[in-house]
Design a protein around this motif. Structure first.
Motif, PDB file in Angstrom:
ATOM      1  N   VAL A 197      37.726  41.494  42.220  1.00  0.00           N
ATOM      2  CA  VAL A 197      38.423  40.350  41.631  1.00  0.00           C
ATOM      3  C   VAL A 197      37.414  39.230  41.485  1.00  0.00           C
ATOM      4  O   VAL A 197      36.778  38.821  42.463  1.00  0.00           O
ATOM      5  N   MET A 198      37.250  38.732  40.269  1.00  0.00           N
ATOM      6  CA  MET A 198      36.275  37.666  40.061  1.00  0.00           C
ATOM      7  C   MET A 198      36.648  36.796  38.868  1.00  0.00           C
ATOM      8  O   MET A 198      37.599  37.093  38.123  1.00  0.00           O
ATOM      9  N   LEU A 199      35.907  35.747  38.686  1.00  0.00           N
ATOM     10  CA  LEU A 199      36.128  34.809  37.593  1.00  0.00           C
ATOM     11  C   LEU A 199      35.513  35.341  36.309  1.00  0.00           C
ATOM     12  O   LEU A 199      34.536  36.099  36.337  1.00  0.00           O
ATOM     13  N   ASP A 200      36.082  34.936  35.180  1.00  0.00           N
ATOM     14  CA  ASP A 200      35.423  35.153  33.894  1.00  0.00           C
ATOM     15  C   ASP A 200      34.318  34.107  33.801  1.00  0.00           C
ATOM     16  O   ASP A 200      34.527  32.988  33.310  1.00  0.00           O
TER      17      ASP A 200
ATOM     18  N   ASN B 117      48.320  53.404  50.597  1.00  0.00           N
ATOM     19  CA  ASN B 117      48.284  54.577  49.703  1.00  0.00           C
ATOM     20  C   ASN B 117      49.424  54.541  48.697  1.00  0.00           C
ATOM     21  O   ASN B 117      50.101  55.550  48.453  1.00  0.00           O
ATOM     22  N   ASP B 118      49.639  53.337  48.119  1.00  0.00           N
ATOM     23  CA  ASP B 118      50.739  53.154  47.175  1.00  0.00           C
ATOM     24  C   ASP B 118      50.514  53.911  45.871  1.00  0.00           C
ATOM     25  O   ASP B 118      51.465  54.295  45.198  1.00  0.00           O
ATOM     26  N   LEU B 119      49.258  54.082  45.501  1.00  0.00           N
ATOM     27  CA  LEU B 119      48.967  54.696  44.214  1.00  0.00           C
ATOM     28  C   LEU B 119      48.127  55.956  44.399  1.00  0.00           C
ATOM     29  O   LEU B 119      47.210  55.983  45.225  1.00  0.00           O
ATOM     30  N   GLU B 120      48.453  56.989  43.632  1.00  0.00           N
ATOM     31  CA  GLU B 120      47.633  58.191  43.675  1.00  0.00           C
ATOM     32  C   GLU B 120      46.237  57.898  43.127  1.00  0.00           C
ATOM     33  O   GLU B 120      45.229  58.341  43.655  1.00  0.00           O
ATOM     34  N   GLU B 121      46.204  57.120  42.040  1.00  0.00           N
ATOM     35  CA  GLU B 121      44.935  56.740  41.427  1.00  0.00           C
ATOM     36  C   GLU B 121      44.654  55.286  41.783  1.00  0.00           C
ATOM     37  O   GLU B 121      45.321  54.372  41.312  1.00  0.00           O
ATOM     38  N   LYS B 122      43.692  55.054  42.667  1.00  0.00           N
ATOM     39  CA  LYS B 122      43.391  53.702  43.121  1.00  0.00           C
ATOM     40  C   LYS B 122      42.823  52.858  41.978  1.00  0.00           C
ATOM     41  O   LYS B 122      42.032  53.333  41.172  1.00  0.00           O
ATOM     42  N   ASP B 123      43.246  51.589  41.916  1.00  0.00           N
ATOM     43  CA  ASP B 123      42.723  50.665  40.916  1.00  0.00           C
ATOM     44  C   ASP B 123      41.336  50.212  41.368  1.00  0.00           C
ATOM     45  O   ASP B 123      41.197  49.497  42.347  1.00  0.00           O
ATOM     46  N   LYS B 124      40.312  50.664  40.647  1.00  0.00           N
ATOM     47  CA  LYS B 124      38.935  50.298  40.999  1.00  0.00           C
ATOM     48  C   LYS B 124      38.279  49.498  39.881  1.00  0.00           C
ATOM     49  O   LYS B 124      37.057  49.470  39.749  1.00  0.00           O
ATOM     50  N   SER B 125      39.099  48.829  39.106  1.00  0.00           N
ATOM     51  CA  SER B 125      38.586  48.063  37.974  1.00  0.00           C
ATOM     52  C   SER B 125      38.065  46.701  38.422  1.00  0.00           C
ATOM     53  O   SER B 125      38.319  46.252  39.551  1.00  0.00           O
ATOM     54  N   VAL B 126      37.322  46.060  37.534  1.00  0.00           N
ATOM     55  CA  VAL B 126      36.881  44.679  37.747  1.00  0.00           C
ATOM     56  C   VAL B 126      37.879  43.782  37.028  1.00  0.00           C
ATOM     57  O   VAL B 126      37.986  43.811  35.803  1.00  0.00           O
ATOM     58  N   ILE B 127      38.616  43.005  37.793  1.00  0.00           N
ATOM     59  CA  ILE B 127      39.663  42.137  37.242  1.00  0.00           C
ATOM     60  C   ILE B 127      39.135  40.716  37.197  1.00  0.00           C
ATOM     61  O   ILE B 127      38.723  40.161  38.219  1.00  0.00           O
ATOM     62  N   ARG B 128      39.148  40.148  35.997  1.00  0.00           N
ATOM     63  CA  ARG B 128      38.612  38.796  35.816  1.00  0.00           C
ATOM     64  C   ARG B 128      39.739  37.824  35.486  1.00  0.00           C
ATOM     65  O   ARG B 128      40.529  38.068  34.575  1.00  0.00           O
ATOM     66  N   LEU B 129      39.773  36.723  36.212  1.00  0.00           N
ATOM     67  CA  LEU B 129      40.769  35.690  35.959  1.00  0.00           C
ATOM     68  C   LEU B 129      40.118  34.525  35.229  1.00  0.00           C
ATOM     69  O   LEU B 129      38.912  34.284  35.366  1.00  0.00           O
ATOM     70  N   LYS B 130      40.920  33.801  34.486  1.00  0.00           N
ATOM     71  CA  LYS B 130      40.384  32.754  33.616  1.00  0.00           C
ATOM     72  C   LYS B 130      40.266  31.409  34.336  1.00  0.00           C
ATOM     73  O   LYS B 130      41.165  31.007  35.068  1.00  0.00           O
ATOM     74  N   PRO B 131      39.154  30.704  34.089  1.00  0.00           N
ATOM     75  CA  PRO B 131      38.981  29.355  34.636  1.00  0.00           C
ATOM     76  C   PRO B 131      39.654  28.320  33.746  1.00  0.00           C
ATOM     77  O   PRO B 131      40.133  28.652  32.650  1.00  0.00           O
ATOM     78  N   SER B 132      39.682  27.085  34.198  1.00  0.00           N
ATOM     79  CA  SER B 132      40.229  25.994  33.384  1.00  0.00           C
ATOM     80  C   SER B 132      39.356  24.755  33.551  1.00  0.00           C
ATOM     81  O   SER B 132      38.800  24.506  34.627  1.00  0.00           O
TER      82      SER B 132
END
Length: 338
Positions: free
Chosen positions: A159-162, A312-327
């Motif tokens: 989890v990181m900033l854009d 272990n909620d998901l069979e396929e773990k979310d391993k993506s890079v999620i970017r949140l927007k600044p203001s």
């Protein structure tokens, strides 16, 4: 005196032991308000203290999560820690906070210590210097989430900033005010720490998009104790910058100190914008325009991702890079240039 047990609480509250257990684990769905109050009253009257070790062994969980920050001095880090603690507290978890001081050796010790304590998962602001340990946690399927920084080719939820957008918001604001000679200053990029690298990339792209010259002399990176020297070099150029973009809150503080020491004025002599909101920005003289990170939303997302792995909620773990927007929080540290 013998220790008070769940059986004693159940007898005092006139309920079953399983009902007391459900109460202690905050499973209130099928429990009346009266029953909850009776159990709460019994616990208080008997001064019952749950056996955390026994509970951990039974449920195969220590109800503890580690958070390793790269540098706790960053305002963003403290905001994230506070929010993470709140979210996990609501879920019945405690957190252990460790500060790596941007040193891979300290980070390594903290990772090993937290795993030895059998924490249920770790949120890490990675230094980038312990690839073998990160990979080992992946192999062990140990719950881990990166915060604020990403490691190239590392298949870990992040989890990181854009950061490109953060720089663009600042450069666009400078350009809209008429500034052309804009410099960026950030802390060292020796280990390719992603937010710093990306904010410089975002600066370059935004300058080019606005038709402004990308002057290599206006791009400075330095360790904290050499930021004043870097600023001195900038202001002694044949054509000093009209505006400064601080790559993070610590750099912003150093810029403000330097400007005061040199008798310069904001915004008359130089415009200033900082990436990362800071507590003093709104009441500094003049108030400082900043690009703010959504720290609470980022913390919530990191907690959700870690809980998914832990449960272990998901069979396929979310391993993506999620970017949140600044203001952009516009204040008075820039002036319109004719």
């Amino acid at each position: 005196m013998r220790p008070i047990t769940i059986a004693d609480v159940a007898k005092q509250a006139n309920v079953s032991k399983s009902t007391v257990s459900q109460y202690l684990n905050k499973r209130y769905e099928y429990m009346s308000d009266k029953t909850r109050k009776n159990i709460e009253s019994a616990i208080e009257k008997l001064n019952y203290q749950p056996n955390i070790v026994a509970r951990s062994l039974k449920q195969k969980s220590t109800f503890t999560v580690g958070v390793i920050v790269a540098n706790i001095l960053h305002t963003f880090s403290t905001h994230v820690i506070r929010a993470v603690e709140n979210f996990f507290h609501d879920k019945g978890f405690q957190i252990i906070v460790c500060n790596a001081d941007d040193e891979p050796v300290k980070e390594k010790k903290y990772i090993e210590m937290l795993r030895a304590k059998q924490v249920d998962g770790i949120i890490i602001f990675p230094t980038g210097g312990n690839l073998d340990l990160y990979e080992r946690m992946l192999r062990d399927e140990f719950p881990i989430v990166f915060m604020d920084r990403t490691i190239k080719d590392m298949d870990i939820a992040t989890v990181m900033l854009d950061n490109h957008l953060a720089s663009k918001l600042a450069v666009d604001h400078f350009a809209d005010k008429g500034y052309e000679h804009i410099a960026i200053l950030t802390t060292s990029v020796i280990r390719n720490i992603s937010p710093r690298v990306e904010r410089i990339e975002g600066y370059r792209n935004a300058m080019a998009a606005r038709g402004l010259e990308v002057n290599a002399e206006y791009i400075k990176t330095a360790d904290l104790d050499r930021i004043a020297l870097a600023l001195n070099e900038l202001f002694h150029l044949e054509k000093p910058p009209q505006a400064l973009l601080a790559g993070n809150d610590i750099v912003l503080i150093e810029i403000l100190k330097y400007i005061k020491e040199q008798g310069l004025r904001i915004p008359e002599d130089v415009g200033v914008i900082g990436i990362d909101e800071v507590p003093f920005a709104n009441f500094f003289t003049p108030p400082i325009t900043t690009v703010s990170q959504p720290a609470i939303d980022m913390a919530r997302k990191a907690v959700d991702l870690l809980l998914q792995q832990m449960n272990n909620d998901l069979e396929e773990k979310d391993k993506s890079v999620i970017r949140l927007k600044p203001s952009l929080l516009e204040r008075k540290s820039c002036i319109t240039i004719k």
